[in-house]
Enzyme design. Structure first.
Site, short mmCIF file in Angstrom:
data_model
loop_
_atom_site.label_atom_id
_atom_site.label_comp_id
_atom_site.label_asym_id
_atom_site.label_seq_id
_atom_site.Cartn_x
_atom_site.Cartn_y
_atom_site.Cartn_z
N GLU A 132 0.83 -1.13 0.06
CA GLU A 132 -0.06 -0.03 0.04
C GLU A 132 0.69 1.30 0.15
OE1 GLU A 132 -3.26 -0.17 2.83
OE2 GLU A 132 -3.98 -1.98 2.19
N GLU A 243 -5.85 -8.92 0.39
CA GLU A 243 -6.52 -8.51 1.71
C GLU A 243 -8.03 -8.11 1.47
OE1 GLU A 243 -5.29 -5.33 4.18
OE2 GLU A 243 -3.03 -5.76 3.94
#
Ligand code: NAG
Ligand code: NAG
Length: 404
Positions: A132, A243
């Protein structure tokens, strides 16, 4: 950051890109009280994952965020030994934000390769360089104060540095990826990262898609739109869902309500319908590790093999079947919203693990700092604000460690 760009072309694509649809969870380096996880903690997790009642397959893979044992300088994370004992497949991670060096990550991994040999390397199914980082550096991430990120060229340089360091090891054929939120992947400026990886890791949280009708009943469609948008830009590269999940408890988020019932609905409509045994999937999560996140995503209490809800997959689903990835972007209007909203629309969130533990071994951050605070900016953005501050401070800590 060293200029390793020249190595890019030397990077022959790993041949190991596998079609196997791994099933696993994410695992931070620390427990919910920020203490380090040790071998026994990881082993308990991995055994529970493999023994889950009514699971739609065997959850015998795990995604880690760092190679470094929490609070150590560069000792290999004890998850490796636990994985060897339980035959758990490993999606490794190297933390790449808030640091100009991944030396300690590489050092910890080298030690593990030397110490455990094939017992370890045979279990490694992938390597993610970063998590991220692009999101945190995006407009949305900045609005959300998501913490220190890293730009696309930094990620590419670290990928090349990793490749060079492990070119002559048993890990050389392990496919390399990068994990980010879906709208980071659809941002054209980041295309150099797509070009540099063997597979694309996507974190998707319809729960956090405020402003987009994020009622649980729409979660399947929101998931599909984001997934299809990524599929539209990655070409032939495989997508791994690194995720995703829906919280069982915690505050509401626009139309999204955290409840066990909704977590089950999401398991069915996203996990069962779209992912399990179809796409490599790392669910978020078996157990919570971020004390700062008010939303709790764990599907088990105390690592019981009897989860909070029945994992049995239904045979029919409520989510309308989506168009194919090539059609969807135009048909849904999603693309438009992404561009017009400057990407903010999208990010759905991520959970968050801050990887600070990864760099420098401050174990503090590692575990999922999932987003928890209200979004400051646009309604659409996901909120990781709360954790943002925590992550940022952790990243600073990590950065300091990196200087030591
Ligand atoms: C697109 O990506 C670049 C590089 O990561 C970033 O600087 C920029 O802010 C991103 N654009 C948006 C709209 O977030
Ligand atoms: C389960 O976890 C709670 C805290 O969430 C703890 O107080 C309790 O002792 C645990 N129960 C068992 C059986 O381990």
């Amino acid at each position: 950051m060293r200029p390793t760009t020249a190595l890019v072309t030397a990077g022959v694509l790993a041949s190991g890109a596998s079609a196997e649809n791994y099933l696993g969870f994410n695992s931070g380096a620390t427990l919910a009280d920020r203490s380090a996880k040790f071998k026994a903690d990881f082993e308990a997790e991995f055994k529970t994952a493999q023994g889950l009642e009514n699971a739609p397959g065997t959850f015998n893979a795990v995604r880690l965020y760092t190679n470094i044992q929490a609070y150590s300088q560069d000792d290999p994370i004890e998850a490796f030994e636990a994985a060897i004992e339980t035959k758990t497949k490993l999606l490794l991670g190297i933390w790449t934000s808030g640091t100009s060096s991944i030396e300690k990550e590489l050092s910890a991994l080298k030690k593990a390769v030397d110490k455990y040999g094939k017992d370890f390397t045979d279990l490694v199914i992938g390597m993610s360089i970063g998590s991220e980082d692009l999101y945190r550096d995006s407009e949305t991430g900045i609005i959300n104060k998501a913490g220190i990120g890293a730009g696309p060229q930094v990620i590419v340089n670290f990928i090349n540095e990793y490749k060079k360091a492990f070119a002559d090891t048993a890990l050389a054929s392990v496919p390399i990826g990068h994990v980010d939120t879906w709208d980071a992947w659809t941002n054209g400026t980041n295309k150099v990262v797509i070009d540099a990886v063997d597979w694309v890791g996507v974190d998707e949280y319809p729960y956090y898609e405020n402003g987009k009708g994020n009622d649980i009943k729409n979660s399947g469609q929101l998931f599909d739109r984001a997934f299809n948008a990524v599929a539209g830009v990655v070409g032939e590269k495989p997508i791994w869902v690194t995720e995703t999940g829906w919280p069982a408890t915690g505050p509401n988020w626009d139309q999204a309500v955290a409840s066990v019932e909704n977590a089950k609905y999401y398991w069915n409509e996203v996990g069962c319908r779209k992912l399990f045994n179809k796409v490599p999937t790392f669910w978020y999560n078996l157990r919570d590790s971020n004390p700062d996140n008010e939303m709790k995503f764990a599907i088990t209490n105390n690592l019981s093999t009897k989860p909070l809800f029945d994992l049995t997959c239904p045979t029919t689903f409520e989510t309308p079947s989506s168009t194919t990835s090539s059609d969807s972007s135009s048909s849904t209007g999603f693309t438009t919203s992404v561009t017009s909203a400057g990407g903010a629309a999208s990010t759905g969130g991520s959970s968050t693990e801050s990887g600070s533990s990864g760099s420098g071994g401050s174990g503090t951050g590692s575990a999922a700092a999932t987003s928890s605070s209200p979004v400051t900016g646009s309604s659409s953005s996901m909120g990781k604000t709360l954790s943002a501050a925590a992550v940022a401070s952790l990243a600073l800590v990590a950065g300091m460690f990196a200087l030591l």
